[in-house]
Enzyme design. Sequence first.
Site, PDB file in Angstrom:
ATOM      1  N   SER A  13     -29.356  20.642  29.178  1.00 22.94           N
ATOM      2  CA  SER A  13     -28.190  20.413  28.335  1.00 22.94           C
ATOM      3  C   SER A  13     -27.158  21.542  28.518  1.00 22.94           C
ATOM      4  CB  SER A  13     -28.632  20.261  26.882  1.00 22.94           C
ATOM      5  OG  SER A  13     -27.637  19.658  26.101  1.00 22.94           O
TER       6      SER A  13
ATOM      7  N   ASP B 293     -30.010  13.389  27.175  1.00 20.18           N
ATOM      8  CA  ASP B 293     -30.222  14.821  26.978  1.00 20.18           C
ATOM      9  C   ASP B 293     -31.577  15.332  27.490  1.00 20.18           C
ATOM     10  OD1 ASP B 293     -30.194  17.401  26.037  1.00 20.18           O
ATOM     11  OD2 ASP B 293     -30.062  16.853  23.914  1.00 20.18           O
TER      12      ASP B 293
END
Length: 274
Positions: free
Chosen positions: A40, A168
């Site tokens: 991320s 993610d």
Amino acid sequence: MSRSVAVAFGGGGARGLAHIHAIEALDDLGVKPVAIAGSSIGSIMGAAMASGMTGKDIHHYALTMLGRRAEVASRIWKARPGSFAEIVDRGFRLGQFNIERVLKAFLPEAVPDTFEELHIPLHVTATDYFGHKLAVFDSGDLNSAIAASSAIPAAFRPVTRDGCLYIDGGIYNPVPFDILMSKADIVIAVEVVGGPVPSEDKRPSTLDLMFGAGQLMMQSIITGQLQRCQPDILLRPPVSRFRVLDFLKADQIMAATVSTKDDLKRALTPLLEA
């Protein structure tokens, strides 16, 4: 012979600005990692470092960019859905922003188009949504890999790459130090997930609860991960009071986590000298 170092930058949204202090510490010590892993926001910071930017460069870029609300608004506007049809695709939905467009609007020009152009090997994690597994990218198109790793559910659209749908990277591996264990003598992990903290003035909103639940889930994953293997250095900057999308509080996040720089120097120096 000097000991080799690898570093893993964890996910945490705006809290990941604390990674900059760790990069600056490595620069001050004259340490160039032999490998970097990121999830991320950690993949964004990792890409910047792997592209040759110094911690000072990244620090200046982040505060200059995020310190100007008008500039941020302008770039977000450019990254908006391209058409009304795109907005209403499958109905009105939360999370319409295309993360690939957002990254193109905000990433420094120094970050190249492909992994192969980086100065340091980079490993970017994402979650294969329908494959129910972790994905690790280390070659080919860099922007789509970072976008996949940064596609926070409910905030950004999933990313399609090579026919697979990704979200993610923190969902499966919030701090991907484990994929570096065989790549260096010393492995550093920087965890910026944080956790929910009470507020005196209000109860948590629905959005707060959703992101807070995600933090708790990722902390559970990290705990299990640490039981299987441990990095040589684990840093946990004090980021819990900040929210995942608090990018406009960049200066406050940097000020609150400045101790990270000295913490890493103190922990790493004796290991380098051993």
